[in-house]
Design a protein around this motif. Sequence first.
Motif, PDB file in Angstrom:
ATOM      1  N   UNK A   1       0.823  -1.207   0.000  1.00  0.00           N
ATOM      2  CA  UNK A   1       0.000   0.000   0.000  1.00  0.00           C
ATOM      3  C   UNK A   1       0.859   1.260   0.000  1.00  0.00           C
ATOM      4  N   UNK A   2       2.093   1.152   0.454  1.00  0.00           N
ATOM      5  CA  UNK A   2       2.942   2.335   0.475  1.00  0.00           C
ATOM      6  C   UNK A   2       3.353   2.738  -0.938  1.00  0.00           C
ATOM      7  N   UNK A   3       3.134   1.859  -1.916  1.00  0.00           N
ATOM      8  CA  UNK A   3       3.418   2.215  -3.300  1.00  0.00           C
ATOM      9  C   UNK A   3       2.406   3.207  -3.849  1.00  0.00           C
ATOM     10  N   UNK A   4       1.223   3.260  -3.259  1.00  0.00           N
ATOM     11  CA  UNK A   4       0.165   4.148  -3.726  1.00  0.00           C
ATOM     12  C   UNK A   4       0.174   5.434  -2.918  1.00  0.00           C
ATOM     13  N   UNK A   5       0.112   6.545  -3.619  1.00  0.00           N
ATOM     14  CA  UNK A   5       0.004   7.827  -2.925  1.00  0.00           C
ATOM     15  C   UNK A   5      -1.423   7.994  -2.408  1.00  0.00           C
ATOM     16  N   UNK A   6      -1.644   9.026  -1.627  1.00  0.00           N
ATOM     17  CA  UNK A   6      -2.973   9.272  -1.083  1.00  0.00           C
ATOM     18  C   UNK A   6      -3.966   9.565  -2.213  1.00  0.00           C
ATOM     19  N   UNK A   7      -3.529  10.308  -3.208  1.00  0.00           N
ATOM     20  CA  UNK A   7      -4.390  10.626  -4.349  1.00  0.00           C
ATOM     21  C   UNK A   7      -4.761   9.357  -5.118  1.00  0.00           C
ATOM     22  N   UNK A   8      -3.798   8.493  -5.329  1.00  0.00           N
ATOM     23  CA  UNK A   8      -4.070   7.253  -6.057  1.00  0.00           C
ATOM     24  C   UNK A   8      -5.009   6.340  -5.273  1.00  0.00           C
ATOM     25  N   UNK A   9      -4.835   6.275  -3.958  1.00  0.00           N
ATOM     26  CA  UNK A   9      -5.763   5.486  -3.147  1.00  0.00           C
ATOM     27  C   UNK A   9      -7.169   6.064  -3.211  1.00  0.00           C
ATOM     28  N   UNK A  10      -7.270   7.392  -3.249  1.00  0.00           N
ATOM     29  CA  UNK A  10      -8.581   8.040  -3.338  1.00  0.00           C
ATOM     30  C   UNK A  10      -9.250   7.743  -4.680  1.00  0.00           C
ATOM     31  N   UNK A  11      -8.457   7.729  -5.749  1.00  0.00           N
ATOM     32  CA  UNK A  11      -8.998   7.387  -7.077  1.00  0.00           C
ATOM     33  C   UNK A  11      -9.527   5.956  -7.065  1.00  0.00           C
ATOM     34  N   UNK A  12      -8.790   5.047  -6.438  1.00  0.00           N
ATOM     35  CA  UNK A  12      -9.215   3.647  -6.357  1.00  0.00           C
ATOM     36  C   UNK A  12     -10.506   3.530  -5.546  1.00  0.00           C
ATOM     37  N   UNK A  13     -10.603   4.276  -4.453  1.00  0.00           N
ATOM     38  CA  UNK A  13     -11.820   4.226  -3.637  1.00  0.00           C
ATOM     39  C   UNK A  13     -13.015   4.819  -4.380  1.00  0.00           C
ATOM     40  N   UNK A  14     -12.800   5.900  -5.123  1.00  0.00           N
ATOM     41  CA  UNK A  14     -13.899   6.507  -5.877  1.00  0.00           C
ATOM     42  C   UNK A  14     -14.353   5.636  -7.038  1.00  0.00           C
ATOM     43  N   UNK A  15     -13.462   4.811  -7.551  1.00  0.00           N
ATOM     44  CA  UNK A  15     -13.811   3.930  -8.670  1.00  0.00           C
ATOM     45  C   UNK A  15     -14.770   2.830  -8.245  1.00  0.00           C
ATOM     46  N   UNK A  16     -14.954   2.661  -6.953  1.00  0.00           N
ATOM     47  CA  UNK A  16     -15.857   1.614  -6.459  1.00  0.00           C
ATOM     48  C   UNK A  16     -17.287   1.848  -6.922  1.00  0.00           C
ATOM     49  N   UNK A  17     -17.710   3.108  -6.995  1.00  0.00           N
ATOM     50  CA  UNK A  17     -19.081   3.412  -7.407  1.00  0.00           C
ATOM     51  C   UNK A  17     -19.263   3.435  -8.918  1.00  0.00           C
ATOM     52  N   UNK A  18     -18.179   3.446  -9.680  1.00  0.00           N
ATOM     53  CA  UNK A  18     -18.282   3.491 -11.135  1.00  0.00           C
ATOM     54  C   UNK A  18     -18.633   2.121 -11.680  1.00  0.00           C
ATOM     55  N   UNK A  19     -19.485   2.119 -12.674  1.00  0.00           N
ATOM     56  CA  UNK A  19     -19.848   0.866 -13.326  1.00  0.00           C
ATOM     57  C   UNK A  19     -18.937   0.596 -14.519  1.00  0.00           C
ATOM     58  N   UNK A  20     -19.084  -0.587 -15.092  1.00  0.00           N
ATOM     59  CA  UNK A  20     -18.288  -0.926 -16.269  1.00  0.00           C
ATOM     60  C   UNK A  20     -18.646  -0.046 -17.464  1.00  0.00           C
ATOM     61  N   UNK A  21     -19.835   0.560 -17.439  1.00  0.00           N
ATOM     62  CA  UNK A  21     -20.246   1.472 -18.510  1.00  0.00           C
ATOM     63  C   UNK A  21     -19.365   2.719 -18.548  1.00  0.00           C
ATOM     64  N   UNK A  22     -18.755   3.076 -17.421  1.00  0.00           N
ATOM     65  CA  UNK A  22     -17.917   4.275 -17.385  1.00  0.00           C
ATOM     66  C   UNK A  22     -16.600   4.086 -18.127  1.00  0.00           C
ATOM     67  N   UNK A  23     -16.278   2.848 -18.514  1.00  0.00           N
ATOM     68  CA  UNK A  23     -15.050   2.590 -19.268  1.00  0.00           C
ATOM     69  C   UNK A  23     -15.217   2.881 -20.758  1.00  0.00           C
ATOM     70  N   UNK A  24     -16.453   2.950 -21.208  1.00  0.00           N
ATOM     71  CA  UNK A  24     -16.728   3.218 -22.624  1.00  0.00           C
ATOM     72  C   UNK A  24     -16.680   4.725 -22.837  1.00  0.00           C
ATOM     73  N   UNK A  25     -15.902   5.192 -23.830  1.00  0.00           N
ATOM     74  CA  UNK A  25     -15.863   6.644 -24.071  1.00  0.00           C
ATOM     75  C   UNK A  25     -17.243   7.173 -24.458  1.00  0.00           C
TER      76      UNK A  25
END
Length: 132
Positions: free
Chosen positions: A28-52
């Motif tokens: 976990x020390x490899x991830x910065x606080x910002x990167x961990x926050x991005x990972x946590x926020x991605x939890x609510x995103x669906x697979x549809x958000x990967x399509x442009x």
Amino acid sequence: MAFIDFSDAAHTALPAVHSNPAPSMPSESLLSRLERRVVELAREDGLQSLIPQRPRRWLARLILGPTPPSRMLANEQLEALRQLAVRAWHHGYTLPVSAIREAEAAGHSEAKVGAVIDFIGRSRAPVRRLAA
């Protein structure tokens, strides 16, 4: 015939992420606080958000309204990390190899990709299955 349920043992052996917000594992020390926050926020995103998202034409804007804001991040490396995290939240440890290759092509190391997958694996709720 005996059945031994090891599902509880696996979750007690792994450290709980929610109980200690500070990084407890070296991965976990490899991830910065910002990167961990991005990972946590991605939890609510669906697979549809990967399509442009395509812009709506004038008739669709007239009927449906303006195009909703995109979920994509402006930073390319953080966007690659978000896409990896979205897939990991939905697929768990069974990620497609293409998702890992895309994250590595965006500039993330193999150790960082593994840290993201491990972070998500420890954060996911345990799946309870009934023995049949």
